[in-house]
Design a protein around this motif. Sequence first.
Motif, PDB file in Angstrom:
ATOM      1  N   VAL A 137       0.484  -0.324  18.932  1.00 54.41           N
ATOM      2  CA  VAL A 137      -0.181  -0.939  19.884  1.00 54.41           C
ATOM      3  C   VAL A 137      -1.422  -1.600  19.461  1.00 54.41           C
ATOM      4  N   HIS A 138      -1.289  -2.875  19.535  1.00 49.98           N
ATOM      5  CA  HIS A 138      -2.338  -3.825  18.958  1.00 49.98           C
ATOM      6  C   HIS A 138      -3.303  -4.126  20.082  1.00 49.98           C
ATOM      7  N   GLY A 139      -4.738  -3.878  19.811  1.00 52.85           N
ATOM      8  CA  GLY A 139      -5.834  -4.129  20.863  1.00 52.85           C
ATOM      9  C   GLY A 139      -6.794  -5.034  20.246  1.00 52.85           C
ATOM     10  N   SER A 140      -7.867  -5.131  20.751  1.00 52.58           N
ATOM     11  CA  SER A 140      -9.063  -6.028  20.826  1.00 52.58           C
ATOM     12  C   SER A 140      -9.870  -5.539  19.402  1.00 52.58           C
ATOM     13  N   LYS A 141      -9.811  -4.335  19.343  1.00 53.19           N
ATOM     14  CA  LYS A 141     -10.570  -3.769  18.202  1.00 53.19           C
ATOM     15  C   LYS A 141      -9.888  -3.217  16.854  1.00 53.19           C
ATOM     16  N   GLY A 142      -8.351  -3.306  17.049  1.00 53.37           N
ATOM     17  CA  GLY A 142      -7.401  -2.789  16.140  1.00 53.37           C
ATOM     18  C   GLY A 142      -6.146  -2.461  16.588  1.00 53.37           C
ATOM     19  N   VAL A 143      -5.516  -1.546  15.884  1.00 55.33           N
ATOM     20  CA  VAL A 143      -3.982  -1.339  16.080  1.00 55.33           C
ATOM     21  C   VAL A 143      -3.952   0.229  15.789  1.00 55.33           C
ATOM     22  N   VAL A 144      -2.913   0.922  16.504  1.00 54.71           N
ATOM     23  CA  VAL A 144      -2.691   2.226  16.287  1.00 54.71           C
ATOM     24  C   VAL A 144      -1.006   2.283  16.384  1.00 54.71           C
ATOM     25  N   SER A 145      -0.663   3.180  15.247  1.00 50.69           N
ATOM     26  CA  SER A 145       0.822   3.366  15.074  1.00 50.69           C
ATOM     27  C   SER A 145       1.302   4.730  15.237  1.00 50.69           C
ATOM     28  N   ALA A 146       2.606   4.868  15.378  1.00 52.63           N
ATOM     29  CA  ALA A 146       3.297   6.239  15.099  1.00 52.63           C
ATOM     30  C   ALA A 146       4.196   6.152  14.154  1.00 52.63           C
ATOM     31  N   GLU A 147       4.011   6.672  13.287  1.00 53.95           N
ATOM     32  CA  GLU A 147       4.943   6.602  11.940  1.00 53.95           C
ATOM     33  C   GLU A 147       6.240   7.651  12.305  1.00 53.95           C
ATOM     34  N   ASN A 148       7.348   7.028  11.816  1.00 56.09           N
ATOM     35  CA  ASN A 148       8.508   8.047  11.972  1.00 56.09           C
ATOM     36  C   ASN A 148       8.716   9.428  11.188  1.00 56.09           C
ATOM     37  N   GLN A 149       9.487  10.349  11.847  1.00 52.00           N
ATOM     38  CA  GLN A 149       9.337  11.637  11.365  1.00 52.00           C
ATOM     39  C   GLN A 149      10.568  11.922  10.709  1.00 52.00           C
ATOM     40  N   ARG A 150      10.243  12.911   9.739  1.00 53.60           N
ATOM     41  CA  ARG A 150      11.468  13.410   8.545  1.00 53.60           C
ATOM     42  C   ARG A 150      11.423  14.625   8.675  1.00 53.60           C
ATOM     43  N   PRO A 151      12.523  15.445   8.391  1.00 53.21           N
ATOM     44  CA  PRO A 151      12.529  17.033   8.238  1.00 53.21           C
ATOM     45  C   PRO A 151      11.910  17.447   7.096  1.00 53.21           C
ATOM     46  N   VAL A 152      12.017  16.678   5.812  1.00 57.68           N
ATOM     47  CA  VAL A 152      11.278  17.043   4.939  1.00 57.68           C
ATOM     48  C   VAL A 152      10.372  15.721   4.343  1.00 57.68           C
ATOM     49  N   SER A 153       9.087  16.160   3.665  1.00 63.21           N
ATOM     50  CA  SER A 153       8.413  14.937   3.185  1.00 63.21           C
ATOM     51  C   SER A 153       8.283  15.042   1.552  1.00 63.21           C
ATOM     52  N   ILE A 154       9.229  14.862   0.853  1.00 61.82           N
ATOM     53  CA  ILE A 154       9.357  15.065  -0.422  1.00 61.82           C
ATOM     54  C   ILE A 154       9.476  13.388  -0.994  1.00 61.82           C
ATOM     55  N   GLU A 155       9.401  13.085  -2.006  1.00 67.09           N
ATOM     56  CA  GLU A 155       9.458  11.804  -2.916  1.00 67.09           C
ATOM     57  C   GLU A 155      10.201  12.266  -4.095  1.00 67.09           C
ATOM     58  N   VAL A 156      11.047  11.428  -4.603  1.00 60.29           N
ATOM     59  CA  VAL A 156      11.637  11.358  -5.742  1.00 60.29           C
ATOM     60  C   VAL A 156      11.699  10.332  -6.520  1.00 60.29           C
ATOM     61  N   ALA A 157      11.200   9.954  -7.712  1.00 59.83           N
ATOM     62  CA  ALA A 157      10.777   8.873  -8.373  1.00 59.83           C
ATOM     63  C   ALA A 157      11.680   8.878  -9.634  1.00 59.83           C
ATOM     64  N   THR A 158      12.443   7.702  -9.759  1.00 60.34           N
ATOM     65  CA  THR A 158      13.451   7.711 -10.824  1.00 60.34           C
ATOM     66  C   THR A 158      13.484   6.398 -11.432  1.00 60.34           C
ATOM     67  N   GLU A 159      14.306   6.036 -12.467  1.00 61.75           N
ATOM     68  CA  GLU A 159      14.426   4.690 -12.697  1.00 61.75           C
ATOM     69  C   GLU A 159      14.657   3.665 -11.544  1.00 61.75           C
ATOM     70  N   ALA A 160      15.464   4.224 -10.484  1.00 58.34           N
ATOM     71  CA  ALA A 160      16.033   3.423  -9.257  1.00 58.34           C
ATOM     72  C   ALA A 160      14.800   3.296  -8.290  1.00 58.34           C
TER      73      ALA A 160
END
Lengths: 332, 332, 332, 332
Positions: free
Chosen positions: B241-264
Amino acid sequence: MAVNVALLGAGRIGKVHAKAVGAAAGATLVAVADAFPEAAETLAAAYGARVSTIDEIAAAGDVDAVIICTPTDTHADLIEKFARAGKAIFCEKPVDLSLDRVKACLKTVEDLGATLMLGFNRRFDPHFRAVRAAIDEGRIGDVEMVQITSRDPGAPPPSYITSSGGIFRDMTIHDFDMARFLLGDEVTTVYATASVLVDPEIGKLGDYDSAMVVLTTASGKQCSISNSRRATYGYDQRIEVHGSKGVVSAENQRPVSIEVATEAGYTRPPLHDFFMTRYTEAYAAEITAFVEAIETGTAPSPSGEDGLKALALAEAALKSIAERRAVGMDEV
Amino acid sequence: MAVNVALLGAGRIGKVHAKAVGAAAGATLVAVADAFPEAAETLAAAYGARVSTIDEIAAAGDVDAVIICTPTDTHADLIEKFARAGKAIFCEKPVDLSLDRVKACLKTVEDLGATLMLGFNRRFDPHFRAVRAAIDEGRIGDVEMVQITSRDPGAPPPSYITSSGGIFRDMTIHDFDMARFLLGDEVTTVYATASVLVDPEIGKLGDYDSAMVVLTTASGKQCSISNSRRATYGYDQRIEVHGSKGVVSAENQRPVSIEVATEAGYTRPPLHDFFMTRYTEAYAAEITAFVEAIETGTAPSPSGEDGLKALALAEAALKSIAERRAVGMDEV
Amino acid sequence: MAVNVALLGAGRIGKVHAKAVGAAAGATLVAVADAFPEAAETLAAAYGARVSTIDEIAAAGDVDAVIICTPTDTHADLIEKFARAGKAIFCEKPVDLSLDRVKACLKTVEDLGATLMLGFNRRFDPHFRAVRAAIDEGRIGDVEMVQITSRDPGAPPPSYITSSGGIFRDMTIHDFDMARFLLGDEVTTVYATASVLVDPEIGKLGDYDSAMVVLTTASGKQCSISNSRRATYGYDQRIEVHGSKGVVSAENQRPVSIEVATEAGYTRPPLHDFFMTRYTEAYAAEITAFVEAIETGTAPSPSGEDGLKALALAEAALKSIAERRAVGMDEV
Amino acid sequence: MAVNVALLGAGRIGKVHAKAVGAAAGATLVAVADAFPEAAETLAAAYGARVSTIDEIAAAGDVDAVIICTPTDTHADLIEKFARAGKAIFCEKPVDLSLDRVKACLKTVEDLGATLMLGFNRRFDPHFRAVRAAIDEGRIGDVEMVQITSRDPGAPPPSYITSSGGIFRDMTIHDFDMARFLLGDEVTTVYATASVLVDPEIGKLGDYDSAMVVLTTASGKQCSISNSRRATYGYDQRIEVHGSKGVVSAENQRPVSIEVATEAGYTRPPLHDFFMTRYTEAYAAEITAFVEAIETGTAPSPSGEDGLKALALAEAALKSIAERRAVGMDEV
C-alpha cells in the motif's frame, strides 16, 4: 496406545509443555504436581488432569512418562526417582549444575535402563532442523565453521542469576548443544572470554553478560559463539554453517513480516521478544518426539549424555576464562 | 459463558474450523453435520462432539452458533434457515454466486436481526492486519495505491472450476475484499482483463487462469490485482500500500527460513504450498473473532454486506472483460 | 593546485590506483615505474603519463606524491627513500612483514615529517563507512561486540602464500584494521585458532586457510573474526557491530540484484567474486582521500601507525596459536 | 578506430553523457554545443573538447557521432539535420511529442540510411538486463505477466510538466519501453487510469501524478504499470516477470546497504533519490553500446522504432483515460 504423561512443575515452562502434550497425537496429560497447589490445580483443570504429589505420580500405574519442569536443583533427584519408578523421563536442562552429580545421575539411569530425554528445545526448531538437514543432504559439503549468535532480549533479574549457574551453564549451554548438533564432531578445545557490559549487578554476582567462545575439533573445525544478555531488537538467534561447498544459515524470526518505507528508510518490526513465542513450534515438536520415542521404544535424542557434554563445555569455558587459555575437553 | 458451536460440513475447510473452535477460549464444538456420516463421525469424535442432522442442529437448544462449510449452492438457504432458528452464523464465502440471491438472503438476515459473519480469512492474517494497522496509525499518510499479487500454487481440477463461479468469484473475491479492507474507500470503477495461459482446460470451461484488475475510487485512489492459477514457487500472497508518506508491504511466508549459498547463488526455500498452512493463524483468529462477537453482542466483521460488495466487484470484472471497458459499480 | 602523482608498480593493484588517480578531481598521473617496462608503458600510455625509473621519480621536480604498489619486501625501503625525497607517500599494506622493520621505517618517516598513508581500502567502502557513521551518530549506543566475517572466494596459489607472510599478515590484517576502526578502543588481548581445511598445500607451506580470532579491549569489548580462504558463493565480507542500543550490520554485495523463484526456491546470484570489483568504490575513495590530505596539508588516515598496529595483532595471533592461549598486546 | 563524438546540450543529462564518453574505451569527446556558452565551455574544458555551434558540428570532418541532449522540441529537427550530415545519432527520448512528427523524422532517418539510437537508459541497467537474461535463458519458462512499479522520489516543477508532454509521454514512456523489452510480444491493447493525488498544481496543468496501466498482447500476456510522481523512500524502480516456470524480479537499489536494528525494529536506508545516481551504470553502458554499434556497423538498439512504439503506447493510454475503455494499438 496413548502415552499418559504427568507434569512435575506447573510454572512458565510447565505450561508450555502441558499445551504441547495436549496437542500431541497419542499423548494425554493425566496428572500435575507443583509445590504451589493452585498452580497445579489451574493447569490440571485446563487439560482434564488430576492434581497429584510427586510420590503419587511415581506410584501411579496409569502414568507412563513424566516431564520435569521443577527448579534445577531438584532435577537429578527426580530423574533418579522416576528412573527407579520405571517412568520415561523428559527433563528440562540442565540435569544438575555439578558435572559429578550429572555423571552419577546418568549412571543410575543407565544402570536401570531408563529412558531419559533432555530439553534442548532448539534442536526441534524447524529452521535449525532445516539447517541440519541441508548439511546432512550434502548441500554445503564438509562442515568447516559454525557461527552462532545468541542474544537474549534482556537480562534476567539478579535472583535468577544466582541460581542459574551463570551465563555459560544457563544460556550458552543451548549454544554448546547446537554447536555439537551442527559440527558433527566432538569439541576438543574451548576458549572463552566474557565481560560485564549490560548490567553491573550481574558482575557483582560473579557472573558475566557478554561472552564470546571459540570451539575447535580434532579435525580442525571451528565454532564461534557470541552471547549477550541484551538485544534491544528482540530475541536474536542465528546460526550459520560454512562448508567446503557453501554456507547455510537460519534467519531470525519475527511475529509479523511487514516493511514500512518512509523518508527515514525501510523498517521491519523487531524480532520475537520472548523465547516461548520464538520457539513455540520447537517446544511442540520436542514433546512429540519424546512421545514417539516412548511409543516406538527407541532412545530419545537429545540424551542425558548430550546434556552432560554441553555442561562439560560450560565448565571448560569457565576454566578458560580463569586461565586465559584454550582448555582441552580432556581437562574437565 | 461458553459459546456452543455446530459445524455444518466436515470437509477440508470444516476440519480447519473445528480445530480453531477447539483451540478458541470460550468456544466448544458440540455437533457436526455432514452428508457423509463417516466424515462427520471422525471429526465429531476428535473433539468430543455429537453427530447431528442439520434440522437437529437448527432445533437444538444447546447450539448458539453454526459454522457453514457446505458446498456454495447451499450457503444462502442455510444462512436463512439458521437466521430463523436464532443461531449466530459464520459462513464461508460466497453467500451465493448470484448477486440477487445474496441480496435476498442478506435482507432476510437483516429483517430477523440475525448475526452473520463472512469467511474472508485473509483479513485475520497477522501480516495483513499489521499492514492495515500501519495505515491506521498514519505511518504511510493517505492511502493512494494498493497493489495485490495473489497467485495459487497450482490450478484446481476442472470439476472444481465448474462449480466455482469462475476465477473472479472464487479466487479474486478474496483480493477484492482485501482491496476494500485496505483502500478505506468504496470502489467506483472496475477494469479487468483475463486470459488462459496456464491450462487450456480452464479455457474450455469458459473460465480464465490469469487476470489483472484495476480498481479506482471516487477520490482517485487506485488498486491493481494480479492473479494466476499457478505459481511454481508456492502460494504467492503479497500486498503493498503506497501512501502520501510512504509504503507498507507484507512479505510472502515460507515454512522454513533458511538460506543456502553455493556456487549457484543464494537460495531460500519455496513458499507455503497450500492455503491452509499459509493461513493457519488467520483461520484461528477469524473463529476467535466470531466467538468474541457473539460473547460481546457486537456485529461481526467482515459482514454479509462485505461479502455482497466483493461479489459485486467480481460481477463488474466479468462485465468489464465482456465489454472491454471500465465498468462503474453503479452498473452492477 | 593539482597533485602530480607517480605510480610505483604497474601490476594488478597498480592499475586500480592509476584509474583512481585518473578519476580523482585534482590529481594527475605523471609517471609510472615498473620492473617490467612493458607493463609501465601500457599503463603510462593509457593515462598520458611518462615511464620513469624509481630514481628519476625521486628526483623529479614535478612529482608531489607516490603510490607504492611494488612487492611487499620493497615497501619499507621505498617509503624511506621517498620520505627523504620529500614526496607524499601512499603505500599498499603491509609496510613490512617484520614488526621491527616497520617500526624503524615509521621512525624515519616521523623524523622527516613525511606524509604516509596506508592502503587499508576497506575503511573507504561506503557500506562499512556507513556502519561507522551509524556508530558515531550514537544509533547503537556504546559498542560492545564486533563480528567480522571475511572469506576469500578462493585460495591464492602456493607461490603467493610463500611471500605473503601467512594468512594473518596477509588476509586477517584487513580485519584487524577493521576491528580497530569499529571497536573505538585499542585491543589488549588476542586469541586465535587456525587450521588447514581448504588446501593441504597451504598447510605444507606452514600456513593456514581457516581461522577464528577473538579480540578483547581493556573495557571488555569483544570482537570475533572468521576467515576462510574459500567461499564458493563469492567474496564474503560482512561486519556487524552490537551495542547497548542496537546492532548495525553491512550486507554482502553482489554485481546484480535479481531473484529468480522456481519450484527449487528463491535464488539470488552469487556475490562479487573478486576484491577489485567488490571494492571498486573503496579504491577510488581511498585515493581521493590521499589527494585531499595532500591538498589540505592534513595527516592522512589510515596512518603508518595503523599499519603497525594491525601487523602487531597478526603477530599476537601467531603467538596465540603457538602457545594456545590469549596473548596480551604488551607481549608483542 | 576511435569514435569522435560531439555533444549537443551541456545540461544535466549532457554532463552524464560527456562523462560516459570520457570513460568509454574507443570514444573521444571532441566538441560541445549549448545555447549557453558558459555551460558548453565548462564541459568542453573538463574533457579537452572544443566549443562549437551546431552548424559547425554538422560540417565538421572529425565528428563521427552526436549525442542529442537538447530540449525535446528540437530533437526531431536535429536528428534530421545530423542524419543528412552523415553522423551517427544518439538522441534522448522522446524524438518528439507528436506521433506524426516522429514518424516523419524516422522516415527521413530510414531514407538516408542513418544510424539512430534512442536513449532508453533502463535497458542498460545491469539488474534489468539480468532479468531479461534470466528470461532468455528460459529460467522462468514462457513470460505471462509483467509488473512494473516505477515511482519518482518527487514531482517535477510545474515548468517542467508544461513542456514534458504529460506523465505518460515523459515518465511512463520508460515503463512502456521496459514492458516491450520484457514481454517479448507487441502490446495490442492499453487500459489506463490516472488521478492527481500528489500535487494539485499538476492537475491544474491538465496532467496526472498517479497512474496505473494494464497492457495486453495478442497471446494474452499481461503487464501492469504503477506510477507515482512521489515516493518518500526514494526512486522506486522494480520489475517482476512471472512465467510458466517461475518468476524473476529486480530489487530496488540503495547507495549503502546497511541495516540498523533497535527497539524500533530493523531499518535500512532509503533508496537512491535521483535517477542519475540510480542509473549511473546504465548511462555508461548505453553510451558504450552506441559506440560499439558505430564501430561494428551494426544497428543500435533501442532504435527510433522503439521510441515510436513507446510513444504510441502513451497516446493509447491518454485515449483510454478519455474514453474509459481499453484502446487497441491499431487505433493510434
